[in-house]
Design a protein around this motif. Structure first.
Motif, PDB file in Angstrom:
ATOM      1  N   LEU A   1       0.831  -1.199   0.000  1.00  5.07           N
ATOM      2  CA  LEU A   1       0.000   0.000   0.000  1.00  5.07           C
ATOM      3  C   LEU A   1       0.869   1.254   0.000  1.00  5.07           C
ATOM      4  O   LEU A   1       0.617   2.197  -0.762  1.00  5.07           O
ATOM      5  N   ALA A   2       1.906   1.248   0.835  1.00  2.00           N
ATOM      6  CA  ALA A   2       2.817   2.396   0.880  1.00  2.00           C
ATOM      7  C   ALA A   2       3.517   2.588  -0.469  1.00  2.00           C
ATOM      8  O   ALA A   2       3.658   3.722  -0.940  1.00  2.00           O
ATOM      9  N   ALA A   3       3.912   1.500  -1.088  1.00  3.84           N
ATOM     10  CA  ALA A   3       4.566   1.586  -2.401  1.00  3.84           C
ATOM     11  C   ALA A   3       3.602   2.127  -3.453  1.00  3.84           C
ATOM     12  O   ALA A   3       3.986   2.936  -4.304  1.00  3.84           O
ATOM     13  N   GLU A   4       2.360   1.701  -3.387  1.00  5.61           N
ATOM     14  CA  GLU A   4       1.353   2.177  -4.340  1.00  5.61           C
ATOM     15  C   GLU A   4       1.101   3.679  -4.155  1.00  5.61           C
ATOM     16  O   GLU A   4       0.987   4.423  -5.128  1.00  5.61           O
ATOM     17  N   LYS A   5       1.047   4.114  -2.892  1.00  6.16           N
ATOM     18  CA  LYS A   5       0.864   5.547  -2.618  1.00  6.16           C
ATOM     19  C   LYS A   5       2.045   6.342  -3.141  1.00  6.16           C
ATOM     20  O   LYS A   5       1.871   7.415  -3.728  1.00  6.16           O
ATOM     21  N   GLN A   6       3.251   5.836  -2.934  1.00  9.26           N
ATOM     22  CA  GLN A   6       4.454   6.510  -3.415  1.00  9.26           C
ATOM     23  C   GLN A   6       4.456   6.569  -4.941  1.00  9.26           C
ATOM     24  O   GLN A   6       4.806   7.584  -5.530  1.00  9.26           O
ATOM     25  N   LYS A   7       4.043   5.475  -5.571  1.00  7.21           N
ATOM     26  CA  LYS A   7       3.973   5.431  -7.033  1.00  7.21           C
ATOM     27  C   LYS A   7       2.993   6.483  -7.553  1.00  7.21           C
ATOM     28  O   LYS A   7       3.263   7.182  -8.527  1.00  7.21           O
ATOM     29  N   GLN A   8       1.841   6.605  -6.878  1.00  4.09           N
ATOM     30  CA  GLN A   8       0.833   7.596  -7.275  1.00  4.09           C
ATOM     31  C   GLN A   8       1.377   9.008  -7.082  1.00  4.09           C
ATOM     32  O   GLN A   8       1.198   9.876  -7.945  1.00  4.09           O
ATOM     33  N   LYS A   9       2.070   9.231  -5.963  1.00  2.00           N
ATOM     34  CA  LYS A   9       2.638  10.546  -5.694  1.00  2.00           C
ATOM     35  C   LYS A   9       3.663  10.913  -6.766  1.00  2.00           C
ATOM     36  O   LYS A   9       3.673  12.038  -7.263  1.00  2.00           O
ATOM     37  N   LEU A  10       4.499   9.951  -7.140  1.00  2.00           N
ATOM     38  CA  LEU A  10       5.497  10.196  -8.182  1.00  2.00           C
ATOM     39  C   LEU A  10       4.837  10.488  -9.526  1.00  2.00           C
ATOM     40  O   LEU A  10       5.294  11.349 -10.278  1.00  2.00           O
ATOM     41  N   ALA A  11       3.758   9.783  -9.826  1.00  2.00           N
ATOM     42  CA  ALA A  11       3.039  10.020 -11.082  1.00  2.00           C
ATOM     43  C   ALA A  11       2.458  11.437 -11.102  1.00  2.00           C
ATOM     44  O   ALA A  11       2.497  12.119 -12.131  1.00  2.00           O
ATOM     45  N   GLU A  12       1.926  11.880  -9.949  1.00  2.00           N
ATOM     46  CA  GLU A  12       1.383  13.238  -9.867  1.00  2.00           C
ATOM     47  C   GLU A  12       2.483  14.275 -10.041  1.00  2.00           C
ATOM     48  O   GLU A  12       2.300  15.277 -10.743  1.00  2.00           O
ATOM     49  N   GLU A  13       3.633  14.049  -9.415  1.00  2.00           N
ATOM     50  CA  GLU A  13       4.759  14.975  -9.556  1.00  2.00           C
ATOM     51  C   GLU A  13       5.251  15.018 -11.000  1.00  2.00           C
ATOM     52  O   GLU A  13       5.566  16.090 -11.520  1.00  2.00           O
ATOM     53  N   LYS A  14       5.295  13.852 -11.638  1.00  2.00           N
ATOM     54  CA  LYS A  14       5.726  13.788 -13.038  1.00  2.00           C
ATOM     55  C   LYS A  14       4.768  14.584 -13.928  1.00  2.00           C
ATOM     56  O   LYS A  14       5.196  15.331 -14.809  1.00  2.00           O
ATOM     57  N   LEU A  15       3.469  14.443 -13.663  1.00  2.00           N
ATOM     58  CA  LEU A  15       2.475  15.186 -14.440  1.00  2.00           C
ATOM     59  C   LEU A  15       2.654  16.695 -14.253  1.00  2.00           C
ATOM     60  O   LEU A  15       2.622  17.455 -15.228  1.00  2.00           O
ATOM     61  N   LYS A  16       2.879  17.119 -13.013  1.00  2.00           N
ATOM     62  CA  LYS A  16       3.101  18.547 -12.751  1.00  2.00           C
ATOM     63  C   LYS A  16       4.317  19.050 -13.517  1.00  2.00           C
ATOM     64  O   LYS A  16       4.277  20.123 -14.119  1.00  2.00           O
ATOM     65  N   LEU A  17       5.401  18.265 -13.485  1.00  2.00           N
ATOM     66  CA  LEU A  17       6.616  18.676 -14.193  1.00  2.00           C
ATOM     67  C   LEU A  17       6.383  18.761 -15.694  1.00  2.00           C
ATOM     68  O   LEU A  17       6.863  19.689 -16.359  1.00  2.00           O
ATOM     69  N   GLU A  18       5.638  17.804 -16.226  1.00  2.00           N
ATOM     70  CA  GLU A  18       5.347  17.827 -17.667  1.00  2.00           C
ATOM     71  C   GLU A  18       4.500  19.051 -18.024  1.00  2.00           C
ATOM     72  O   GLU A  18       4.711  19.670 -19.066  1.00  2.00           O
ATOM     73  N   GLN A  19       3.550  19.409 -17.143  1.00  2.00           N
ATOM     74  CA  GLN A  19       2.730  20.592 -17.394  1.00  2.00           C
ATOM     75  C   GLN A  19       3.574  21.857 -17.351  1.00  2.00           C
ATOM     76  O   GLN A  19       3.424  22.746 -18.190  1.00  2.00           O
ATOM     77  N   GLN A  20       4.486  21.924 -16.365  1.00  2.00           N
ATOM     78  CA  GLN A  20       5.381  23.091 -16.278  1.00  2.00           C
ATOM     79  C   GLN A  20       6.275  23.176 -17.507  1.00  2.00           C
ATOM     80  O   GLN A  20       6.493  24.261 -18.055  1.00  2.00           O
ATOM     81  N   ARG A  21       6.776  22.033 -17.942  1.00  2.00           N
ATOM     82  CA  ARG A  21       7.649  22.003 -19.124  1.00  2.00           C
ATOM     83  C   ARG A  21       6.867  22.484 -20.354  1.00  2.00           C
ATOM     84  O   ARG A  21       7.391  23.243 -21.170  1.00  2.00           O
ATOM     85  N   ALA A  22       5.632  22.040 -20.471  1.00  2.00           N
ATOM     86  CA  ALA A  22       4.805  22.461 -21.609  1.00  2.00           C
ATOM     87  C   ALA A  22       4.552  23.971 -21.573  1.00  2.00           C
ATOM     88  O   ALA A  22       4.615  24.641 -22.603  1.00  2.00           O
ATOM     89  N   LYS A  23       4.277  24.496 -20.375  1.00  2.00           N
ATOM     90  CA  LYS A  23       4.059  25.945 -20.248  1.00  2.00           C
ATOM     91  C   LYS A  23       5.302  26.717 -20.652  1.00  2.00           C
ATOM     92  O   LYS A  23       5.225  27.713 -21.374  1.00  2.00           O
TER      93      LYS A  23
END
Length: 100
Positions: free
Chosen positions: A40-62
């Motif tokens: 469960l902790a690993a899954e939460k960490q994976k989700q958190k990393l995916a959210e951070e990756k999405l934010k970075l991709e959005q910033q890069r696109a901007k």
């Protein structure tokens, strides 16, 4: 008397076996619970990393869009400046011709 002792030893062995089996089952359940918690902790960490990756991709696109618009503006500005310089040079040449 020996039969009584043998029977007592067998009962004691069975009790020991039952206790050992119960302890092993408790350890198994405990290990299983820890494993589920870790998953469960690993899954939460994976989700958190995916959210951070999405934010970075959005910033890069901007940033990319901003840079593109700045480059387009610069290109347009340079082009307009060159056109204006060409017009001024032409006017200057025409004035020179009129003066001579």
């Amino acid at each position: 008397l020996d039969d009584d002792e043998d029977e007592y030893d067998e009962e004691e062995e069975e009790e020991d076996d039952d206790e050992e089996a119960a302890e092993l089952e408790r350890q198994r359940l405990e290990t299983e619970a820890k494993l589920k918690a870790m998953k469960l902790a690993a899954e939460k960490q994976k989700q958190k990393l995916a959210e951070e990756k999405l934010k970075l991709e959005q910033q890069r696109a901007k940033r990319s869009n901003f840079i593109s618009s700045q480059n387009e503006f610069s290109s347009t500005f340079i082009s307009k400046t060159q056109e204006e310089e060409a017009k001024q040079k032409k006017v200057h040449e025409e004035n020179e011709k009129l003066l001579t």
